[in-house]
Design an enzyme around this catalytic site. Structure first.
Site, PDB file in Angstrom:
ATOM      1  N   TRP A 157      -2.969  -2.937   1.754  1.00  0.00           N
ATOM      2  CA  TRP A 157      -2.156  -3.376   2.917  1.00  0.00           C
ATOM      3  C   TRP A 157      -2.350  -2.583   4.005  1.00  0.00           C
ATOM      4  O   TRP A 157      -2.067  -2.770   5.251  1.00  0.00           O
ATOM      5  CB  TRP A 157      -0.363  -3.080   2.739  1.00  0.00           C
ATOM      6  CG  TRP A 157      -0.190  -1.693   2.307  1.00  0.00           C
ATOM      7  CD1 TRP A 157      -0.043  -1.420   0.863  1.00  0.00           C
ATOM      8  CD2 TRP A 157      -0.153  -0.627   2.690  1.00  0.00           C
ATOM      9  NE1 TRP A 157       0.053  -0.038   0.603  1.00  0.00           N
ATOM     10  CE2 TRP A 157       0.171   0.552   1.897  1.00  0.00           C
ATOM     11  CE3 TRP A 157      -0.355   0.090   4.144  1.00  0.00           C
ATOM     12  CZ2 TRP A 157       0.585   1.742   2.233  1.00  0.00           C
ATOM     13  CZ3 TRP A 157      -0.106   1.273   4.594  1.00  0.00           C
ATOM     14  CH2 TRP A 157       0.269   2.422   3.715  1.00  0.00           C
ATOM     15  N   LYS A 181      -7.079 -11.875  -3.016  1.00  0.00           N
ATOM     16  CA  LYS A 181      -5.804 -11.488  -2.821  1.00  0.00           C
ATOM     17  C   LYS A 181      -5.564 -10.319  -2.059  1.00  0.00           C
ATOM     18  O   LYS A 181      -5.639  -9.225  -2.516  1.00  0.00           O
ATOM     19  CB  LYS A 181      -5.454 -11.216  -4.348  1.00  0.00           C
ATOM     20  CG  LYS A 181      -3.912 -11.301  -4.479  1.00  0.00           C
ATOM     21  CD  LYS A 181      -3.344 -10.276  -5.547  1.00  0.00           C
ATOM     22  CE  LYS A 181      -3.131  -9.035  -4.941  1.00  0.00           C
ATOM     23  NZ  LYS A 181      -2.062  -8.617  -3.931  1.00  0.00           N
ATOM     24  N   PRO A 182      -4.758 -10.600  -0.787  1.00  0.00           N
ATOM     25  CA  PRO A 182      -4.312  -9.458  -0.089  1.00  0.00           C
ATOM     26  C   PRO A 182      -3.032  -8.960  -0.673  1.00  0.00           C
ATOM     27  O   PRO A 182      -2.428  -9.308  -1.470  1.00  0.00           O
ATOM     28  CB  PRO A 182      -4.091 -10.255   1.366  1.00  0.00           C
ATOM     29  CG  PRO A 182      -3.712 -11.687   0.834  1.00  0.00           C
ATOM     30  CD  PRO A 182      -4.516 -11.886  -0.366  1.00  0.00           C
ATOM     31  N   ALA A 183      -2.635  -7.610  -0.094  1.00  0.00           N
ATOM     32  CA  ALA A 183      -1.531  -7.010  -0.458  1.00  0.00           C
ATOM     33  C   ALA A 183      -0.409  -7.784  -0.219  1.00  0.00           C
ATOM     34  O   ALA A 183      -0.318  -8.589   1.001  1.00  0.00           O
ATOM     35  CB  ALA A 183      -1.379  -5.814   0.079  1.00  0.00           C
ATOM     36  N   SER A 236      -5.290   1.929  -4.967  1.00  0.00           N
ATOM     37  CA  SER A 236      -5.154   3.126  -5.239  1.00  0.00           C
ATOM     38  C   SER A 236      -5.879   3.521  -6.692  1.00  0.00           C
ATOM     39  O   SER A 236      -6.207   2.605  -7.376  1.00  0.00           O
ATOM     40  CB  SER A 236      -3.491   3.259  -5.640  1.00  0.00           C
ATOM     41  OG  SER A 236      -3.363   2.395  -6.573  1.00  0.00           O
ATOM     42  N   GLU A 257     -13.183   0.987  -4.319  1.00  0.00           N
ATOM     43  CA  GLU A 257     -12.809   1.772  -3.355  1.00  0.00           C
ATOM     44  C   GLU A 257     -11.535   2.332  -3.429  1.00  0.00           C
ATOM     45  O   GLU A 257     -10.529   1.425  -3.063  1.00  0.00           O
ATOM     46  CB  GLU A 257     -12.994   1.011  -1.915  1.00  0.00           C
ATOM     47  CG  GLU A 257     -14.501   0.421  -1.743  1.00  0.00           C
ATOM     48  CD  GLU A 257     -15.109   1.158  -1.322  1.00  0.00           C
ATOM     49  OE1 GLU A 257     -14.892   2.361  -1.009  1.00  0.00           O
ATOM     50  OE2 GLU A 257     -16.463   0.939  -1.336  1.00  0.00           O
ATOM     51  N   CYS A 291      -7.515   5.815   3.652  1.00  0.00           N
ATOM     52  CA  CYS A 291      -7.820   6.354   2.518  1.00  0.00           C
ATOM     53  C   CYS A 291      -8.923   7.705   3.013  1.00  0.00           C
ATOM     54  O   CYS A 291      -9.126   8.597   2.393  1.00  0.00           O
ATOM     55  CB  CYS A 291      -8.813   5.550   1.728  1.00  0.00           C
ATOM     56  SG  CYS A 291      -9.992   4.784   2.716  1.00  0.00           S
ATOM     57  N   GLU A 392      -2.632  12.376  -2.101  1.00  0.00           N
ATOM     58  CA  GLU A 392      -2.789  11.832  -0.694  1.00  0.00           C
ATOM     59  C   GLU A 392      -1.594  11.581  -0.088  1.00  0.00           C
ATOM     60  O   GLU A 392      -0.565  10.838  -0.531  1.00  0.00           O
ATOM     61  CB  GLU A 392      -3.383  10.528  -1.280  1.00  0.00           C
ATOM     62  CG  GLU A 392      -4.207   9.508  -0.173  1.00  0.00           C
ATOM     63  CD  GLU A 392      -4.834   8.453  -0.836  1.00  0.00           C
ATOM     64  OE1 GLU A 392      -4.477   7.721  -1.677  1.00  0.00           O
ATOM     65  OE2 GLU A 392      -5.499   7.808  -0.302  1.00  0.00           O
ATOM     66  N   SER A 452     -16.075   5.913   9.277  1.00  0.00           N
ATOM     67  CA  SER A 452     -16.329   4.402   9.377  1.00  0.00           C
ATOM     68  C   SER A 452     -17.265   3.598  10.248  1.00  0.00           C
ATOM     69  O   SER A 452     -17.033   3.841  11.209  1.00  0.00           O
ATOM     70  CB  SER A 452     -14.853   3.718   9.139  1.00  0.00           C
ATOM     71  OG  SER A 452     -14.028   4.499   8.382  1.00  0.00           O
TER      72      SER A 452
HETATM   73  P1  NAP Z   1      -2.528  -0.202  -4.647  1.00  0.00           P
HETATM   74  O1  NAP Z   1      -0.902  -0.337  -5.006  1.00  0.00           O
HETATM   75  O2  NAP Z   1      -3.243   0.014  -5.758  1.00  0.00           O
HETATM   76  O3  NAP Z   1      -2.795  -1.761  -4.185  1.00  0.00           O
HETATM   77  C1  NAP Z   1      -3.666  -2.422  -3.714  1.00  0.00           C
HETATM   78  C2  NAP Z   1      -3.957  -3.770  -4.227  1.00  0.00           C
HETATM   79  O4  NAP Z   1      -4.078  -3.867  -5.612  1.00  0.00           O
HETATM   80  C3  NAP Z   1      -2.882  -4.672  -3.537  1.00  0.00           C
HETATM   81  O5  NAP Z   1      -3.170  -5.993  -3.115  1.00  0.00           O
HETATM   82  C4  NAP Z   1      -1.831  -4.869  -4.904  1.00  0.00           C
HETATM   83  O6  NAP Z   1      -1.300  -6.058  -4.947  1.00  0.00           O
HETATM   84  C5  NAP Z   1      -2.994  -4.967  -5.917  1.00  0.00           C
HETATM   85  N1  NAP Z   1      -2.558  -4.605  -7.326  1.00  0.00           N
HETATM   86  C6  NAP Z   1      -1.718  -3.827  -7.701  1.00  0.00           C
HETATM   87  N2  NAP Z   1      -1.347  -3.855  -8.925  1.00  0.00           N
HETATM   88  C7  NAP Z   1      -2.165  -4.509  -9.324  1.00  0.00           C
HETATM   89  C8  NAP Z   1      -2.575  -5.112 -10.864  1.00  0.00           C
HETATM   90  N3  NAP Z   1      -1.713  -4.676 -12.013  1.00  0.00           N
HETATM   91  N4  NAP Z   1      -3.683  -6.080 -10.964  1.00  0.00           N
HETATM   92  C9  NAP Z   1      -4.318  -6.448 -10.149  1.00  0.00           C
HETATM   93  N5  NAP Z   1      -4.033  -6.011  -8.631  1.00  0.00           N
HETATM   94  C10 NAP Z   1      -3.137  -5.190  -8.482  1.00  0.00           C
HETATM   95  O7  NAP Z   1      -2.882   0.362  -3.056  1.00  0.00           O
HETATM   96  P2  NAP Z   1      -1.906   0.337  -1.964  1.00  0.00           P
HETATM   97  O8  NAP Z   1      -0.903   1.233  -2.075  1.00  0.00           O
HETATM   98  O9  NAP Z   1      -1.645  -1.024  -1.312  1.00  0.00           O
HETATM   99  O10 NAP Z   1      -3.036   1.029  -1.019  1.00  0.00           O
HETATM  100  C11 NAP Z   1      -3.063   2.554  -0.900  1.00  0.00           C
HETATM  101  C12 NAP Z   1      -4.142   2.931  -1.600  1.00  0.00           C
HETATM  102  O11 NAP Z   1      -5.666   2.381  -1.306  1.00  0.00           O
HETATM  103  C13 NAP Z   1      -4.557   4.319  -1.214  1.00  0.00           C
HETATM  104  O12 NAP Z   1      -4.733   5.198  -2.378  1.00  0.00           O
HETATM  105  C14 NAP Z   1      -5.810   4.376  -0.370  1.00  0.00           C
HETATM  106  O13 NAP Z   1      -6.526   5.556  -0.582  1.00  0.00           O
HETATM  107  C15 NAP Z   1      -6.438   3.190  -1.029  1.00  0.00           C
HETATM  108  N6  NAP Z   1      -7.553   2.721  -0.057  1.00  0.00           N
HETATM  109  C16 NAP Z   1      -8.612   3.043  -0.217  1.00  0.00           C
HETATM  110  C17 NAP Z   1      -9.711   2.695   0.425  1.00  0.00           C
HETATM  111  C18 NAP Z   1     -11.478   2.770   0.260  1.00  0.00           C
HETATM  112  O14 NAP Z   1     -12.042   2.372   0.659  1.00  0.00           O
HETATM  113  N7  NAP Z   1     -11.697   3.774  -0.742  1.00  0.00           N
HETATM  114  C19 NAP Z   1      -9.494   1.903   1.334  1.00  0.00           C
HETATM  115  C20 NAP Z   1      -8.193   1.708   1.799  1.00  0.00           C
HETATM  116  C21 NAP Z   1      -7.015   2.134   0.973  1.00  0.00           C
HETATM  117  P3  NAP Z   1       0.412  -6.047  -4.374  1.00  0.00           P
HETATM  118  O15 NAP Z   1       0.792  -4.665  -3.524  1.00  0.00           O
HETATM  119  O16 NAP Z   1       0.404  -7.231  -3.595  1.00  0.00           O
HETATM  120  O17 NAP Z   1       1.054  -6.158  -5.582  1.00  0.00           O
END
Ligand code: NAP
Length: 488
Positions: A157, A181-183, A236, A257, A291, A392, A452
């Site tokens: 998101w 699939k967006p958040a 995450s 990522e 991130c 984090e 970036s």
């Molecule tokens: P997240 O909870 O891991 O969610 C990311 C995506 O994964 C969302 O679309 C989420 O869907 C989906 N997801 C969750 N559980 C899943 C499952 N069991 N199977 C398939 N998809 C699933 O992360 P977030 O809280 O949205 O984002 C923050 C994290 O992203 C931080 O740790 C940040 O560091 C990391 N991030 C990394 C980068 C990079 O380039 N390294 C860039 C940006 C962010 P829903 O939320 O719709 O359920």
């Protein structure tokens, strides 16, 4: 720009095979404005059958898309780049409404996110192979690049546009089809983007967008479907680990990522004013919900006081409020869970001896009807035993730690399971080389607070993941190398 007009421009449905359609049973999920807590719109809430239909469409479109002219693919991306850029105000408002960050941040993301389409429009026509004579002279060796095949893209998101375009751009350029699939918290920008790509001439089925609140149930079967060839995920580390396991069944090409815990190291010879400016960017870009956000300020003991005072001055001067309001620099966090997490990390650091230089207390935001706000905060004398050293933060909090010699600074920077990005400020050129060679991260910013760049390979090592997005490397993630041995 009018909030209602911006929301009304979004198709709140699934985008499958070039058509907008409702989810099975007409199910919907609500998308809320984190700055007020009010519902912006209901969007389709896909079932597993809807997810399967999206993959069917991607599979059906793959062969023809792989055979399309690279120039045509490039032109679609270029047109979409222009369309996004022309609609910066509209898309920025949409993003701010669903995600909360200030309009200035959203505009910066539109420019960054669109740039991936321009960059990969130029890369589409540079896919090539090799030709050589085998060492024994008896055969000829050819290598060619072919698209990997249908991809599944899961995005977070925090950057509703750029985390998508960083994957969609190279996939289109390479000739891959995809399900995105967006958040569920921020799907609107992606739905609007799908519409723009259709208008830009993207053939039906190449891009399919599925929004759902049943994430695991809808994504699991797709990841295990033998027709899927690649999974690319930004999010995450915890979810990433699960997805790596799931993708073992189909032996998928995987890009991850994941999370970060970026060190920001200030050496004793640094230009402190430049370091403070860099710190503001590295910390406050995206309200700290990045991130790449500097998570640990590791500052030489001889300059820590000056750095802390100057950083505090700038942080304390920032205006907190609703992201759509003029002059606001710090919007709400994405939800109260995220706000609680930030507040808890600060409370734990204080309990372990940290001193608050500014912020640290939840503001009164009753005028907005929600409690998702957290003020810019600077902490000093922070203990490495505090959770904030390893976790984090994902919020506007800058904890300062001190070190006394160069190697200690590098060791402290590397003292984390993550390895996405590190920042270092120093004016000594020999030290610069020792530092970037010694840092265990995929990216390093030297005397700058932002790394970036669509023209550079973005990605991490260790628990921050693998694979690269952007740069010349970005398109390789969507290409397979085939070798042909040709007998004479
Ligand atoms: P997240 O909870 O891991 O969610 C990311 C995506 O994964 C969302 O679309 C989420 O869907 C989906 N997801 C969750 N559980 C899943 C499952 N069991 N199977 C398939 N998809 C699933 O992360 P977030 O809280 O949205 O984002 C923050 C994290 O992203 C931080 O740790 C940040 O560091 C990391 N991030 C990394 C980068 C990079 O380039 N390294 C860039 C940006 C962010 P829903 O939320 O719709 O359920």
């Amino acid at each position: 720009m009018n909030e209602k007009t911006v929301i009304d421009a979004v198709h709140p449905q699934l985008f499958i095979a070039g058509q907008w359609r409702d989810a099975e049973g007409g199910r919907t999920l609500s998308v809320d404005d984190p700055s007020t807590g009010s519902t912006l719109v209901q969007v389709a809430d896909a079932s597993a059958a809807d997810g399967a239909a999206a993959l069917d469409a991607a599979v059906a479109a793959q062969a023809e898309w792989a055979a399309s002219a690279p120039r045509d693919r490039g032109e679609i991306l270029r047109t979409a780049f222009e369309m996004i850029t022309e609609r910066t105000d509209e898309l920025a408002m949409l993003m701010t409404l669903e995600m909360g960050k200030p309009l200035s941040e959203s505009k910066a993301e539109i420019a960054y996110g669109a740039e991936f389409f321009r960059w990969f429009s130029e890369e589409a026509v540079r896919i090539s192979g090799r030709y050589s004579m085998a060492p024994n002279g008896k055969t000829r060796l050819l290598t060619l690049k072919q698209p990997v095949g249908p991809c599944l893209m899961i995005t977070p998101w925090n950057f509703p546009l750029a985390m998508g375009t960083r994957k969609i751009g190279p996939a289109i350029a390479a000739g891959c089809t995809m399900v995105v699939k967006p958040a569920q918290q921020t799907p609107l920008t992606m739905l609007r983007l799908a519409d723009l790509l259709k208008q830009a001439g993207l053939p039906d089925g190449v891009l399919n967008v599925v929004t759902t609140s049943s994430t695991g149930e809808v994504m699991g079967p797709l990841i295990e479907d033998p027709r899927l060839r690649k999974l690319t995920f930004t999010g995450s580390t915890g979810v990433g680990r699960k997805l790596i396991e799931q993708s073992a069944a189909g032996v998928l090409r995987v890009s991850m990522e994941l999370g970060g815990n970026a060190p920001f190291v200030v050496f004793d010879d640094a230009d402190i004013d430049a370091a403070v400016d860099g710190a503001m960017l590295a910390k406050m870009r995206n309200v700290g919900e990045a991130c790449t956000a500097a998570n640990r300020f590791i500052v030489h003991e001889s300059v820590a006081e000056e750095f802390g005072t100057k950083l505090t001055e700038k942080m304390a001067a920032m205006t907190v409020g609703r992201g759509t309001d003029d002059g606001v620099q710090v919007g709400p966090l994405v939800d109260s869970t995220q706000r609680d997490k930030v507040a808890d990390l600060v409370a734990d650091a204080i309990a372990q001896g940290a001193t608050v230089l500014t912020g640290g207390e939840r503001p009164d935001t009753s005028q907005y009807g929600t409690d998702t706000y957290y003020p810019p905060t600077v902490l000093t004398n922070v203990s490495k035993d505090a959770e904030i050293w390893t976790e984090e933060i994902f919020g506007p909090v800058a904890p300062i730690y001190t070190f006394s010699d160069e190697q200690e600074g590098i060791d402290m920077a590397n003292d984390t399971e993550f390895g996405l990005v590190a920042y270092a400020f120093t004016r000594d050129h020999a030290r610069v080389v020792r530092v970037y060679e010694g840092l265990q991260t995929g990216m390093v910013g030297i005397n700058q607070g932002v790394v970036s760049n669509p023209a550079a390979p973005f990605g991490g090592v260790k628990a921050s993941g693998f694979g690269r997005e952007g740069g010349a490397e970005g398109i390789e993630e969507y290409l397979e190398t085939k070798y042909v041995g040709l007998a004479l």
